[in-house]
Design a protein around this motif. Structure first.
Motif, short mmCIF file in Angstrom:
data_model
loop_
_atom_site.label_atom_id
_atom_site.label_comp_id
_atom_site.label_asym_id
_atom_site.label_seq_id
_atom_site.Cartn_x
_atom_site.Cartn_y
_atom_site.Cartn_z
N ILE A 180 20.65 21.33 47.05
CA ILE A 180 21.83 22.18 47.22
C ILE A 180 22.67 22.18 45.95
O ILE A 180 22.47 21.35 45.06
N LEU A 181 23.61 23.11 45.89
CA LEU A 181 24.51 23.20 44.74
C LEU A 181 25.45 22.01 44.67
O LEU A 181 25.93 21.53 45.70
N ASP A 182 25.74 21.58 43.47
CA ASP A 182 26.77 20.58 43.21
C ASP A 182 28.07 21.34 42.95
O ASP A 182 28.32 21.81 41.85
N TRP A 183 28.88 21.49 44.00
CA TRP A 183 30.09 22.29 43.89
C TRP A 183 31.12 21.69 42.94
O TRP A 183 31.95 22.42 42.40
N GLU A 184 31.09 20.39 42.72
CA GLU A 184 32.01 19.81 41.73
C GLU A 184 31.71 20.37 40.35
O GLU A 184 32.61 20.74 39.60
N ASP A 185 30.43 20.43 40.00
CA ASP A 185 30.04 20.99 38.71
C ASP A 185 30.33 22.48 38.65
O ASP A 185 30.83 22.98 37.65
N VAL A 186 30.02 23.19 39.72
CA VAL A 186 30.30 24.63 39.79
C VAL A 186 31.80 24.87 39.57
O VAL A 186 32.18 25.75 38.79
N THR A 187 32.63 24.09 40.22
CA THR A 187 34.09 24.26 40.11
C THR A 187 34.56 24.06 38.68
O THR A 187 35.37 24.84 38.17
N ARG A 188 34.05 23.03 38.02
CA ARG A 188 34.42 22.81 36.61
C ARG A 188 34.06 24.02 35.75
O ARG A 188 34.84 24.46 34.91
N LYS A 189 32.87 24.58 35.97
CA LYS A 189 32.42 25.73 35.18
C LYS A 189 33.27 26.97 35.46
O LYS A 189 33.62 27.71 34.54
N VAL A 190 33.59 27.20 36.72
CA VAL A 190 34.40 28.37 37.07
C VAL A 190 35.79 28.25 36.47
O VAL A 190 36.31 29.20 35.89
N ILE A 191 36.41 27.08 36.60
CA ILE A 191 37.76 26.90 36.07
C ILE A 191 37.76 27.02 34.55
O ILE A 191 38.66 27.64 33.97
N ARG A 192 36.75 26.47 33.90
CA ARG A 192 36.65 26.61 32.44
C ARG A 192 36.58 28.09 32.06
O ARG A 192 37.31 28.56 31.18
N ARG A 193 35.73 28.84 32.75
CA ARG A 193 35.59 30.28 32.46
C ARG A 193 36.89 31.03 32.75
O ARG A 193 37.27 31.94 32.03
N PHE A 194 37.57 30.64 33.82
CA PHE A 194 38.85 31.27 34.18
C PHE A 194 39.86 31.12 33.06
O PHE A 194 40.50 32.08 32.64
N PHE A 195 40.02 29.90 32.54
CA PHE A 195 41.00 29.68 31.48
C PHE A 195 40.56 30.30 30.16
O PHE A 195 41.39 30.78 29.39
N GLN A 196 39.27 30.34 29.89
CA GLN A 196 38.79 31.06 28.70
C GLN A 196 39.13 32.54 28.82
O GLN A 196 39.54 33.17 27.84
N SER A 197 38.98 33.08 30.00
CA SER A 197 39.29 34.48 30.25
C SER A 197 40.78 34.75 30.03
O SER A 197 41.16 35.74 29.40
N LYS A 198 41.63 33.88 30.55
CA LYS A 198 43.08 34.04 30.37
C LYS A 198 43.45 33.98 28.90
O LYS A 198 44.31 34.72 28.43
N GLU A 199 42.79 33.11 28.14
CA GLU A 199 43.05 32.99 26.71
C GLU A 199 42.65 34.28 25.98
O GLU A 199 43.35 34.76 25.11
N ARG A 200 41.50 34.87 26.37
CA ARG A 200 41.07 36.13 25.75
C ARG A 200 42.08 37.24 26.00
O ARG A 200 42.42 38.00 25.10
N VAL A 201 42.58 37.32 27.23
CA VAL A 201 43.56 38.36 27.56
C VAL A 201 44.84 38.14 26.76
O VAL A 201 45.41 39.07 26.21
N LYS A 202 45.29 36.89 26.68
CA LYS A 202 46.50 36.57 25.93
C LYS A 202 46.36 36.98 24.46
O LYS A 202 47.30 37.41 23.82
N ASN A 203 45.15 36.85 23.94
CA ASN A 203 44.90 37.20 22.54
C ASN A 203 44.53 38.66 22.32
O ASN A 203 44.13 39.04 21.24
N GLY A 204 44.65 39.46 23.39
CA GLY A 204 44.47 40.90 23.23
C GLY A 204 43.07 41.41 23.52
O GLY A 204 42.78 42.59 23.30
N TYR A 205 42.17 40.57 23.99
CA TYR A 205 40.83 41.02 24.33
C TYR A 205 40.76 41.33 25.81
O TYR A 205 41.30 40.58 26.64
N SER A 206 40.07 42.40 26.16
CA SER A 206 39.98 42.75 27.58
C SER A 206 38.77 42.07 28.20
O SER A 206 37.84 41.68 27.52
#
Length: 136
Positions: free
Chosen positions: A108-134
């Motif tokens: 089965i999936l290791d949701w702890e690892d999945v959660t870390r990856k999703v949150i990392r991607r989420f904050f990377q996405s927010k940083e891109r938007v803040k810097n003017g990238y869509s």
């Protein structure tokens, strides 16, 4: 540019240990992770091959755990798109899926690892938007 961070999540062998077409047994940490994503403002799309009564059963699982769905097999931000657009996809068949062995030999999936990856991607996405990238 859209502001929604969208998570597309599979159901069988991702949220629950498969017992198709029944509901199955909830995979550890799946509910907690999906609720966290919702609290962080992420939109959750159910991405599944289920249809009819089997789809209804999956939808009841999300309702039971009070996990709101943005949509099912569709992203309303991209009407008419043949592909369900999302910022990240969670699926046991994903090439980068973190798989652990539990429950009498069932992988089965290791949701702890999945959660870390999703949150990392989420904050990377927010940083891109803040810097003017869509986002996509």
């Amino acid at each position: 540019m859209r502001n929604n961070f969208v998570v597309a999540v599979d159901y069988d062998d991702t949220c629950v240990i498969g017992d198709y077409p029944q509901q199955g047994t909830t995979i550890p940490d799946a509910v907690e992770s999906l609720k966290l994503f919702d609290r962080m403002g992420m939109k959750i799309i159910l991405l599944t091959l289920r249809e009819g009564d089997a789809l209804q059963t999956a939808m009841e699982w999300f309702q039971k755990y009070e996990i709101p769905l943005y949509d099912i097999n569709n992203n309303p931000d991209f009407p008419g798109s043949r592909k369900v657009a999302a910022d990240i996809y969670i699926d046991d068949k994903n090439a980068d899926a973190a798989i652990v062995k539990v429950y009498s030999g069932k992988w089965i999936l290791d949701w702890e690892d999945v959660t870390r990856k999703v949150i990392r991607r989420f904050f990377q996405s927010k940083e891109r938007v803040k810097n003017g990238y869509s986002q996509i």
